[in-house]
Design a protein around this motif. Structure first.
Motif, PDB file in Angstrom:
ATOM      1  N   ALA A  14       0.830  -1.212   0.000  1.00  0.00           N
ATOM      2  CA  ALA A  14       0.000   0.000   0.000  1.00  0.00           C
ATOM      3  C   ALA A  14       0.865   1.262   0.000  1.00  0.00           C
ATOM      4  O   ALA A  14       0.558   2.234  -0.707  1.00  0.00           O
ATOM      5  CB  ALA A  14      -0.944  -0.004   1.210  1.00  0.00           C
ATOM      6  N   LEU A  15       1.948   1.259   0.760  1.00  0.00           N
ATOM      7  CA  LEU A  15       2.846   2.424   0.795  1.00  0.00           C
ATOM      8  C   LEU A  15       3.487   2.661  -0.570  1.00  0.00           C
ATOM      9  O   LEU A  15       3.564   3.805  -1.038  1.00  0.00           O
ATOM     10  CB  LEU A  15       3.927   2.231   1.867  1.00  0.00           C
ATOM     11  N   HIS A  16       3.942   1.594  -1.207  1.00  0.00           N
ATOM     12  CA  HIS A  16       4.577   1.742  -2.524  1.00  0.00           C
ATOM     13  C   HIS A  16       3.554   2.124  -3.595  1.00  0.00           C
ATOM     14  O   HIS A  16       3.866   2.915  -4.494  1.00  0.00           O
ATOM     15  CB  HIS A  16       5.346   0.473  -2.911  1.00  0.00           C
ATOM     16  N   GLU A  17       2.345   1.608  -3.513  1.00  0.00           N
ATOM     17  CA  GLU A  17       1.296   2.011  -4.457  1.00  0.00           C
ATOM     18  C   GLU A  17       0.978   3.496  -4.291  1.00  0.00           C
ATOM     19  O   GLU A  17       0.809   4.223  -5.285  1.00  0.00           O
ATOM     20  CB  GLU A  17       0.035   1.172  -4.253  1.00  0.00           C
ATOM     21  N   SER A  18       0.936   3.955  -3.054  1.00  0.00           N
ATOM     22  CA  SER A  18       0.672   5.374  -2.783  1.00  0.00           C
ATOM     23  C   SER A  18       1.803   6.254  -3.325  1.00  0.00           C
ATOM     24  O   SER A  18       1.553   7.291  -3.948  1.00  0.00           O
ATOM     25  CB  SER A  18       0.504   5.581  -1.278  1.00  0.00           C
ATOM     26  N   GLN A  19       3.058   5.832  -3.090  1.00  0.00           N
ATOM     27  CA  GLN A  19       4.202   6.612  -3.588  1.00  0.00           C
ATOM     28  C   GLN A  19       4.216   6.639  -5.109  1.00  0.00           C
ATOM     29  O   GLN A  19       4.496   7.665  -5.724  1.00  0.00           O
ATOM     30  CB  GLN A  19       5.515   6.043  -3.057  1.00  0.00           C
ATOM     31  N   LEU A  20       3.900   5.506  -5.733  1.00  0.00           N
ATOM     32  CA  LEU A  20       3.840   5.437  -7.192  1.00  0.00           C
ATOM     33  C   LEU A  20       2.779   6.397  -7.724  1.00  0.00           C
ATOM     34  O   LEU A  20       3.030   7.143  -8.683  1.00  0.00           O
ATOM     35  CB  LEU A  20       3.550   4.005  -7.645  1.00  0.00           C
ATOM     36  N   ALA A  21       1.622   6.423  -7.087  1.00  0.00           N
ATOM     37  CA  ALA A  21       0.558   7.341  -7.514  1.00  0.00           C
ATOM     38  C   ALA A  21       1.010   8.795  -7.366  1.00  0.00           C
ATOM     39  O   ALA A  21       0.753   9.630  -8.240  1.00  0.00           O
ATOM     40  CB  ALA A  21      -0.709   7.086  -6.697  1.00  0.00           C
ATOM     41  N   GLU A  22       1.718   9.096  -6.280  1.00  0.00           N
ATOM     42  CA  GLU A  22       2.206  10.469  -6.071  1.00  0.00           C
ATOM     43  C   GLU A  22       3.209  10.854  -7.152  1.00  0.00           C
ATOM     44  O   GLU A  22       3.153  11.952  -7.714  1.00  0.00           O
ATOM     45  CB  GLU A  22       2.839  10.583  -4.684  1.00  0.00           C
ATOM     46  N   TYR A  23       4.136   9.952  -7.468  1.00  0.00           N
ATOM     47  CA  TYR A  23       5.108  10.231  -8.529  1.00  0.00           C
ATOM     48  C   TYR A  23       4.413  10.427  -9.872  1.00  0.00           C
ATOM     49  O   TYR A  23       4.786  11.312 -10.649  1.00  0.00           O
ATOM     50  CB  TYR A  23       6.114   9.086  -8.654  1.00  0.00           C
ATOM     51  N   ARG A  24       3.422   9.609 -10.158  1.00  0.00           N
ATOM     52  CA  ARG A  24       2.702   9.756 -11.428  1.00  0.00           C
ATOM     53  C   ARG A  24       1.948  11.079 -11.480  1.00  0.00           C
ATOM     54  O   ARG A  24       1.868  11.709 -12.544  1.00  0.00           O
ATOM     55  CB  ARG A  24       1.766   8.568 -11.638  1.00  0.00           C
ATOM     56  N   ASP A  25       1.399  11.511 -10.349  1.00  0.00           N
ATOM     57  CA  ASP A  25       0.739  12.823 -10.295  1.00  0.00           C
ATOM     58  C   ASP A  25       1.738  13.943 -10.574  1.00  0.00           C
ATOM     59  O   ASP A  25       1.434  14.892 -11.306  1.00  0.00           O
ATOM     60  CB  ASP A  25       0.067  13.050  -8.938  1.00  0.00           C
TER      61      ASP A  25
END
Length: 191
Positions: A120-131
């Motif tokens: 979940a933490l890595h999915e959240s960080q990935l979403a932030e980077y994509r944003d």
């Protein structure tokens, strides 16, 4: 030796106070080079003593006013030499990987919960980077009309894409690890 170079980079991008630097580390540089606020302030003092940076004179003297720092020619020279230098990759030191190795000996009780949390933490960080990528590096509705990216923007985007690729790797690996842990017995190997 990378923290001083991260600070020199940030100050060359924009002269800042220590507080502004810590906020910028929290928002951008800290994604790939983390430092505590105390480490940043301590390093600012060392860089100033070394003659790499200096505090700018305040526009108006005021009690409690934040010092703003800028990079001196010696600091730019130091950073330029560091960029051109060589450095070997550092070995991976990740507590989760060590935890998984230990689970092979003592059993996996609780490990799937931790793997899901990390996922979940890595999915959240990935979403932030994509944003960030969509906000800062998107060509817009008409890519042919967009101005060519500067070299600095291309390099910043490459760093961001490295972060995206690393997070994607972690998401894929954790997904696979969870799949495998769901099919593995919970006890230690050979028990």
């Amino acid at each position: 030796m990378s923290l001083p170079h991260a600070i020199l980079t940030a100050l060359l991008e924009r002269p800042s106070s220590g507080l502004e630097l810590t906020r910028r580390f929290d928002r951008s540089i800290g994604y790939f080079w983390s430092a505590t606020h105390q480490q940043i302030y301590r390093e600012l003092g060392r860089l100033e003593e070394s003659g790499y940076i200096r505090a700018l004179a305040p526009e108006q003297p005021a009690r409690g006013r934040k010092k703003e720092y800028e990079v001196l020619p010696a600091g730019r020279e130091e950073l330029t030499g560091w960029v051109a230098g060589r450095e070997d990759p550092k070995p991976v030191r990740d507590p989760l990987l060590l935890r998984m190795r230990a689970a092979a000996v003592v059993g996996t009780d609780g490990l799937p919960v931790e793997l899901r949390r990390h996922l979940a933490l890595h999915e959240s960080q990935l979403a932030e980077y994509r944003d960030i990528e969509a906000r800062d590096f998107s060509p817009g509705p008409n890519p042919d009309a967009a101005p060519a990216a500067s070299e600095a923007d291309r390099l910043r985007h490459l760093v961001l894409r490295a972060g995206i690729d690393l997070e994607r790797m972690w998401v894929e690996w954790l997904t696979e690890a969870l799949r495998e842990s769901d099919t593995a017995p919970a006890g230690p190997e050979g028990a």
